[in-house]
Every structure is written in C-alpha cells, then in structure tokens.
Design a protein around this motif. Structure first.
Motif, mmCIF file in Angstrom:
data_model
loop_
_atom_site.group_PDB
_atom_site.id
_atom_site.type_symbol
_atom_site.label_atom_id
_atom_site.label_comp_id
_atom_site.label_asym_id
_atom_site.label_seq_id
_atom_site.Cartn_x
_atom_site.Cartn_y
_atom_site.Cartn_z
ATOM 1 N N THR A 24 0.845 -1.211 0.000
ATOM 2 C CA THR A 24 0.000 0.000 0.000
ATOM 3 C C THR A 24 0.876 1.257 0.000
ATOM 4 O O THR A 24 1.019 1.944 1.008
ATOM 5 N N HIS A 25 1.400 1.554 -1.169
ATOM 6 C CA HIS A 25 2.482 2.540 -1.302
ATOM 7 C C HIS A 25 2.006 3.975 -1.483
ATOM 8 O O HIS A 25 2.828 4.871 -1.681
ATOM 9 N N HIS A 26 0.697 4.205 -1.450
ATOM 10 C CA HIS A 26 0.181 5.576 -1.590
ATOM 11 C C HIS A 26 -0.187 6.210 -0.252
ATOM 12 O O HIS A 26 -0.732 7.316 -0.232
ATOM 13 N N ALA A 27 0.070 5.522 0.849
ATOM 14 C CA ALA A 27 -0.264 6.071 2.165
ATOM 15 C C ALA A 27 0.838 7.005 2.653
ATOM 16 O O ALA A 27 2.023 6.722 2.493
ATOM 17 N N PHE A 28 0.428 8.097 3.272
ATOM 18 C CA PHE A 28 1.365 9.072 3.820
ATOM 19 C C PHE A 28 1.320 9.027 5.344
ATOM 20 O O PHE A 28 0.627 8.211 5.937
ATOM 21 N N ARG A 29 2.069 9.925 5.952
ATOM 22 C CA ARG A 29 2.167 9.924 7.409
ATOM 23 C C ARG A 29 0.813 10.123 8.091
ATOM 24 O O ARG A 29 0.493 9.455 9.069
ATOM 25 N N GLY A 32 -4.301 8.785 3.793
ATOM 26 C CA GLY A 32 -4.146 7.762 2.775
ATOM 27 C C GLY A 32 -4.786 8.185 1.474
ATOM 28 O O GLY A 32 -5.594 9.106 1.427
ATOM 29 N N GLU A 33 -4.398 7.521 0.404
ATOM 30 C CA GLU A 33 -5.015 7.752 -0.891
ATOM 31 C C GLU A 33 -4.808 6.514 -1.757
ATOM 32 O O GLU A 33 -4.038 5.616 -1.401
ATOM 33 N N GLY A 34 -5.510 6.454 -2.896
ATOM 34 C CA GLY A 34 -5.319 5.351 -3.820
ATOM 35 C C GLY A 34 -5.542 3.988 -3.210
ATOM 36 O O GLY A 34 -4.748 3.065 -3.444
ATOM 37 N N PHE A 35 -6.604 3.818 -2.417
ATOM 38 C CA PHE A 35 -6.938 2.549 -1.750
ATOM 39 C C PHE A 35 -5.947 2.167 -0.652
ATOM 40 O O PHE A 35 -5.936 1.020 -0.207
ATOM 41 N N CYS A 36 -5.100 3.083 -0.219
ATOM 42 C CA CYS A 36 -4.055 2.769 0.760
ATOM 43 C C CYS A 36 -4.283 3.585 2.037
ATOM 44 O O CYS A 36 -4.292 4.821 1.994
ATOM 45 N N ILE A 37 -4.431 2.887 3.165
ATOM 46 C CA ILE A 37 -4.660 3.557 4.452
ATOM 47 C C ILE A 37 -3.341 3.798 5.177
ATOM 48 O O ILE A 37 -3.094 4.868 5.715
ATOM 49 N N PHE A 38 -2.492 2.776 5.228
ATOM 50 C CA PHE A 38 -1.153 2.946 5.800
ATOM 51 C C PHE A 38 -0.194 2.060 5.016
ATOM 52 O O PHE A 38 -0.599 1.087 4.377
ATOM 53 N N SER A 39 1.071 2.409 5.057
ATOM 54 C CA SER A 39 2.071 1.687 4.280
ATOM 55 C C SER A 39 2.652 0.532 5.085
ATOM 56 O O SER A 39 3.421 0.741 6.026
ATOM 57 N N ASP A 40 2.299 -0.687 4.706
ATOM 58 C CA ASP A 40 2.843 -1.869 5.380
ATOM 59 C C ASP A 40 4.349 -1.966 5.188
ATOM 60 O O ASP A 40 5.082 -2.365 6.098
ATOM 61 N N ILE A 41 4.840 -1.577 4.017
ATOM 62 C CA ILE A 41 6.280 -1.633 3.760
ATOM 63 C C ILE A 41 7.018 -0.653 4.664
ATOM 64 O O ILE A 41 8.064 -0.984 5.238
ATOM 65 N N ALA A 42 6.472 0.559 4.824
ATOM 66 C CA ALA A 42 7.121 1.555 5.685
ATOM 67 C C ALA A 42 7.153 1.091 7.133
ATOM 68 O O ALA A 42 8.169 1.254 7.834
ATOM 69 N N VAL A 43 6.052 0.513 7.615
ATOM 70 C CA VAL A 43 6.020 0.011 8.990
ATOM 71 C C VAL A 43 7.066 -1.088 9.170
ATOM 72 O O VAL A 43 7.855 -1.075 10.126
ATOM 73 N N CYS A 239 5.515 -8.144 -1.812
ATOM 74 C CA CYS A 239 4.195 -7.619 -1.464
ATOM 75 C C CYS A 239 3.360 -7.483 -2.730
ATOM 76 O O CYS A 239 3.883 -7.239 -3.815
ATOM 77 N N MET A 240 2.068 -7.614 -2.548
ATOM 78 C CA MET A 240 1.140 -7.406 -3.647
ATOM 79 C C MET A 240 1.108 -5.924 -4.015
ATOM 80 O O MET A 240 1.578 -5.074 -3.257
ATOM 81 N N GLY A 241 0.599 -5.621 -5.195
ATOM 82 C CA GLY A 241 0.413 -4.235 -5.600
ATOM 83 C C GLY A 241 -0.890 -4.111 -6.355
ATOM 84 O O GLY A 241 -1.805 -4.919 -6.198
ATOM 85 N N GLY A 242 -0.964 -3.107 -7.225
ATOM 86 C CA GLY A 242 -2.175 -2.883 -7.986
ATOM 87 C C GLY A 242 -2.401 -3.928 -9.059
ATOM 88 O O GLY A 242 -1.493 -4.629 -9.493
#
Length: 277
Positions: A24-29, A32-43, A239-242
C-alpha cells in the motif's frame, strides 16, 4: 556439521517472505489515498531499523512507530538467519523496489530524509493521480510501453543500482566510526533487506494501467527482481500491488497476481536444490 553450517551460510539470504496483500504505497504519514490507508512496507522497514540497525535506535527511522518490540530474549529466539551460532543480523540499508504502474509516492515521501531506506519506483509517466513525489530513483515509462522496452529499462537500472557505491554517499558520516574498524576495508553489502512491491497493473489488460506488458513480460520482470536479490545476497519480502480487471474477464490479472508468488516459490526451490546438489 561443517557442511550443514556452510549450507546455512550460503542459503541464509534465500529465506524470503511473502505478503499476499499490502504493498500500500500511496499512504502518507497522516492520510491515505489510492486505496491505501497505511504503508505496510514503511512500517516493516521501520521495525527492521529499530530492531537491527547498528545503533538499535528508533531515531534512525523516519516514520514514528508505536510498535511494541519484543524483549532481547525474544529477539534472540527469532533471530535471522536461522543459525544458532551466528550473530544477530545488522540492517544498515533497505531497498524498496516498486514496480507498480503508479509511483510509490507515499513511501517516497515517508523516507525522503532517511538514507537508510532507498526507494526505487518505475512507473508510467502518464498515470499520476496526485502530486508527484521524489523517490531516490524514479524511472518513468511512456504510455503503451511493451515487454521489450519495459524489461530493457528495468535490467539497466537494476544493474546501475547493483554497481552504485552507496557507502561513498555517506563515507564522510561514517569516517570517524570506521577509522579503527578492522573491517573498514571489506566491501559492505549494498543492501541488507529488499522489499518488492509487485503490482501487476502494468498488464496490457489492466483497467487503470496504460502500459502494454504481457503476462510473460511480468513473469520475466519477477525473475529479474529475484535474480537481483539473489546476487545481492539479500532477504526479500514480496508484497502485492495494484491490478484491476477490465470488463468481464478477470483471468489475466488474477493469474498475474498469483504468479508473482508461485514464481518466487519456484525460484527459491530451484536455488536451494542447486546449492544442495
């Protein structure tokens, strides 16, 4: 026993992980946007840096985390690689390879000031749905890009990444620390961990993609990333993507998603069998 120990050392980096979701690479601090609530990769990247960075300090992380880390005894039980005689791993630098058709803008912003996490995003130049961020490496592809252009471009930039001396970038910062270090002349690994955001919305049949990559091209893309991680001797998390079906037929997109994981499994099986034989 010595042969077993040697085999463990040889295959340690071939212990991969697969997240059958996320990316979920479109989530910010703070949004969220683009179907992304938080970034699992960043966590996950921040937990690795908190737990295994040379300083073992959460200050090296660019994203505030409230994750409750396990005790030292629990960490020893969970240590990687799975070799009881080895010392705990050290995570100095992480690479995010984002091959979704859209830029990994959230992760680019989250790690913009953190050199311990390098972000590489290869995406369609005509497919920004929000503000463009700056990754450490952004590669834009033209609309309608086919297998040949896509794979040649990816091969070129993976080779550039592999050949780049990231330690030269922070040599001044490390000079004092390394002055009396007897390993300072040993070439350091470029990366200690890789995340692969494997979006398949680059497929020609994708509803939102705007590229013309075939199923075979996506499989070759995956193999290229797997080879890269193996050469770099880095653990990899996929990780999965779009991936968005067009019309009534969902087959090509669903198969492309599933094949990322089947192909990773087959790659590991083949790699381990070659080492054992």
């Amino acid at each position: 026993k010595s042969q077993t120990h040697k085999s463990q050392q040889t295959t340690a980096h071939l212990c991969w992980g697969a997240h059958v979701a996320g990316g979920t690479h479109h989530a910010f601090r703070d949004y969220g946007e683009g179907f992304c609530i938080f970034s699992d990769i960043a966590v996950a990247a921040n937990v690795l840096l908190q737990r295994y960075s040379p300083s073992s300090s959460s200050s090296s992380s660019s994203v505030t985390s409230s994750v409750s880390l396990p005790s030292q005894s629990q960490q020893q039980q969970q240590q990687y690689p799975p070799n009881p005689t080895s010392s705990p791993p050290t995570i100095r630098r992480i690479l995010i390879i984002d091959l979704d058709v859209h830029q990994g803008n959230g992760n680019a912003a989250l790690f913009a000031t953190n050199p311990a996490v390098q972000t590489f995003s290869m995406h369609c130049s005509a497919n920004y749905f929000s503000k463009r961020e700056r990754s450490d490496l952004d590669v834009e592809l033209p609309s309608g890009c086919d297998d040949g252009t896509y794979l040649l471009t990816l091969r070129h930039w993976l080779k550039r990444i592999e050949g780049h001396s990231f330690d030269d970038d922070d040599a001044d910062d490390d000079a004092d620390d390394d002055q009396n270090n007897d390993t300072q002349n040993r070439k350091r690994k470029q990366f200690d961990f890789i995340f692969y955001q494997s979006g398949v919305d680059i497929h020609a049949n994708d509803r939102l993609g705007r590229l013309s990559v075939t199923s075979d091209g996506i499989s070759k893309r995956n193999a290229m990333v797997f080879d890269f991680a193996n050469r770099m001797e880095c653990p990899l998390v996929v990780c999965m993507g779009g991936g968005y079906p067009k019309g009534e037929d969902w087959t090509s997109v669903i198969e492309a998603h599933a094949n990322v994981y089947w192909e990773a499994h087959r790659y590991l099986a083949d790699a381990h069998s070659k080492i054992v034989s």
